[in-house]
Design an enzyme around this catalytic site. Sequence first.
Site, PDB file in Angstrom:
ATOM      1  N   CYS A  95      -3.655   7.364  -1.486  1.00 47.75           N
ATOM      2  CA  CYS A  95      -4.965   7.467  -2.143  1.00 47.75           C
ATOM      3  C   CYS A  95      -6.051   7.987  -1.211  1.00 47.75           C
ATOM      4  CB  CYS A  95      -5.374   6.113  -2.686  1.00 47.75           C
ATOM      5  SG  CYS A  95      -4.011   5.174  -3.346  1.00 47.75           S
ATOM      6  N   GLU A 137      -6.090  -5.583   4.979  1.00 50.50           N
ATOM      7  CA  GLU A 137      -6.593  -4.317   4.442  1.00 50.50           C
ATOM      8  C   GLU A 137      -7.595  -4.568   3.317  1.00 50.50           C
ATOM      9  OE1 GLU A 137      -3.853  -1.623   2.506  1.00 50.50           O
ATOM     10  OE2 GLU A 137      -4.751   0.046   3.586  1.00 50.50           O
ATOM     11  N   THR A 142      -4.072   5.028   7.410  1.00 49.98           N
ATOM     12  CA  THR A 142      -3.075   4.646   6.416  1.00 49.98           C
ATOM     13  C   THR A 142      -2.109   5.805   6.146  1.00 49.98           C
ATOM     14  OG1 THR A 142      -4.598   3.112   5.387  1.00 49.98           O
ATOM     15  CG2 THR A 142      -2.786   3.895   4.021  1.00 49.98           C
ATOM     16  N   GLU A 192       0.041   1.922   9.228  1.00 49.26           N
ATOM     17  CA  GLU A 192      -1.184   2.431   9.850  1.00 49.26           C
ATOM     18  C   GLU A 192      -0.853   2.973  11.234  1.00 49.26           C
ATOM     19  OE1 GLU A 192      -1.836  -0.424   7.880  1.00 49.26           O
ATOM     20  OE2 GLU A 192      -2.991   0.800   6.484  1.00 49.26           O
ATOM     21  N   CYS A 248      -4.906  -0.700  -6.859  1.00 50.95           N
ATOM     22  CA  CYS A 248      -3.686  -0.954  -6.069  1.00 50.95           C
ATOM     23  C   CYS A 248      -3.488  -2.440  -5.780  1.00 50.95           C
ATOM     24  CB  CYS A 248      -3.697  -0.141  -4.780  1.00 50.95           C
ATOM     25  SG  CYS A 248      -4.848  -0.724  -3.528  1.00 50.95           S
ATOM     26  N   TYR A 302      -9.247   0.159  -4.678  1.00 54.16           N
ATOM     27  CA  TYR A 302      -8.725  -1.191  -4.443  1.00 54.16           C
ATOM     28  C   TYR A 302      -8.720  -2.037  -5.721  1.00 54.16           C
ATOM     29  CZ  TYR A 302      -8.421  -0.728   0.621  1.00 54.16           C
ATOM     30  OH  TYR A 302      -8.050  -0.364   1.884  1.00 54.16           O
ATOM     31  N   HIS A 307     -12.884   5.026  -2.529  1.00 55.21           N
ATOM     32  CA  HIS A 307     -11.816   4.157  -2.010  1.00 55.21           C
ATOM     33  C   HIS A 307     -12.052   2.697  -2.390  1.00 55.21           C
ATOM     34  CE1 HIS A 307      -8.033   4.262  -0.140  1.00 55.21           C
ATOM     35  NE2 HIS A 307      -8.338   3.403   0.818  1.00 55.21           N
ATOM     36  N   CYS A 334       0.854  -1.186   0.000  1.00 59.85           N
ATOM     37  CA  CYS A 334       0.000   0.000   0.000  1.00 59.85           C
ATOM     38  C   CYS A 334       0.893   1.240   0.000  1.00 59.85           C
ATOM     39  CB  CYS A 334      -0.885  -0.022   1.245  1.00 59.85           C
ATOM     40  SG  CYS A 334      -1.620   1.569   1.666  1.00 59.85           S
TER      41      CYS A 334
END
Length: 482
Positions: free
Chosen positions: A104, A447, A191, A257, A299, A296, A292, A100
Site C-alpha cells: 500500500c 506498526e 515496509t 521492514e 488492513c 490502516y 496511509h 502487513c
Amino acid sequence: MKISNPTEYRESLGKLKRRIYILGEQVENATAHPMVIPSLNAIAETYNSGDEPEAFDILFADSHLTGKRISRFTHIHQSVDDLVKKVLMQRLLGRRTSTCFQRCVGMDGINALYSVTYECDQKHKTEYHKRLKDYIAWIQEENLVVDGAMTDVKGDRSLRPGDQQDPDMFVHIVDRSDEGIVVRGAKAHQTGALNSHEILVMPTVAMREEESDYAVSFAIPSDTKGVIFILGRQPSDTRRLEDSPLDMGNPLYSSQEALVVFDDVFVPNERVFMAGEFDVSGLVVERFAAFHRQSYGGCKVGVGDVLIGAAKLISEYQGTWKASHIREKIVEMIHLNETLFSCGIACSSMGKKTPAGNYEVDTLLANVCKLNVTRFPFEIARLLQDIAGGLLVTMPSEKDIRNPEIADYIEKYLKGVGDVPTLNRIKVLKFIENMTVGCGAAAYLTESMHGAGSPQAQRIMISRLAELDKKVELVKKILDIT
Ligand code: SF4
Ligand code: FE
C-alpha cells in the site's frame, strides 16, 4: 499487466541484482531466504485474484491513463467509490494473510504525488506531473511493487533537517547535472523494501527555503547502484530458521521492514518528481500520511477479523465458549474492529476531487482513523490474550511435540476439549502468541502505533483541522453571546 500472478511476481523479483544484508551477511537471492519468504508470500497475495466473490471487483481497476485493467495497487483513485474499494481490498488482504502485505505504501505514494506534482507544475512551471504520469503508466503496465519511502532516519529530533550535525540524516541532493541528481541519506523501517521492484522516495517533513536540497522526490529501480538494504529484525523472527513452522505461529505470512541506504545514488531527470521546490514538500507529507492513515482502517481490520476468529476458536477448543464473559469480550473485539473499519470507510466516503482530477480522502477523518488504530488493536490483542490464557507463552516447541519420548505427555496434558486434537489447540495458541508478542505483533501492534506517523502526528493534524473557533461560535449562537 506483465506480472499477472504470484509466481511471475516471485520470478521478477529474483532477477534483480540488489545489495541486501540479512543477519550480518550479504545475501545474493533474498527471495529464497527463509527470513524473507513469509513476507514475500504476503505481498504475493496481492497478485492472487483469489476466490472471494468480491475479490475481482476490488483488487482491480481501470486505469484512467491507459483504459486498461490494472491492479488497484497501481491505480490513481478516480472517485469516492475507488477510495472505498481501496479500503475493502485492504481488509480482504488482511483477512487472507493476517499481516502487513506491504504494497500500500507505493499506492499511497503515487496518489499523493499525483496531485502535488500537478500543483507544483502550476506554481513553478516544472514538468513533474507529466513525468509522474508516464512513470505510473509504466508501473501499471508492468504491475510492479513500489516501496513508498518517506520516513528519514531523522538524527537529533530537536533539530531541523538542515541543522543536523550530520547532513545525511534526511535524504538530500548532493549533486546536480543536466542528466539528473545524486542523492544521499537513508530511509528507516521501509515496509516491504526487499520485496519491491521500485523505490519511490518522498520528503518526510515540510522543508524550508534553506533546506531545498532536502525537498526531493524520485523513483529508482531497487537494484540501482548505491542502494543498500539491511533487513530489520522482529521478535522471534529466527524461528523461521528452525525448521519448525508450528512455532512460527503464522507459518505462511509475515511483514517486513528494512533500512534503505542511498549512498550517492544517481537519479535520471525522468524519474525526478521534486528537486528543490521546498514549498510543496509539506503537501506530499500531508497527503501521503492521509492516504496511509486511511489504509490502516482496512488492513488492520482484516487482521482483526482473523484475531476475532482465533478468539472464538480457542475458546471452543478450551471449553470456555459458553461462558458469558468470553462472549462479551469477543463482542467488544468486534465493536473495536468495526469502529476502525467505519473510520476507514468514513474518510473515504468524504473524499474529494483534487485540482489534478484524482480523489483524496478527508484528512481530518483519516487522522481520526489512524489515531484509533494506535489504540484499538492493542485492546483487541489484550482481550485475545485474556481469552487465550497463559499457555500461549509457555507451550513446548514443535521439536518437543515431534520427540516420541515426550509427545504423548504433551498430547495428554495439554489437551483441552476431549474431541479436539491437542495439536489444533497448540496451533491456534502459537498463532495468538505470534500475533500478540511474536513477529506478527510487529505489524499488528507496533506498526499500528507508529506506521503512517506516530500518535502525536495525528493529534497535531486533528487539532489543526478541527475548526475549534467555529465550534465556539456554535455555542455562542445558541446562548446569544456576542
Ligand atoms: Fe498496507 Fe497496512 Fe502494510 Fe501499510 S501496514 S503497507 S496499509 S498492509
Ligand atoms: Fe505501514
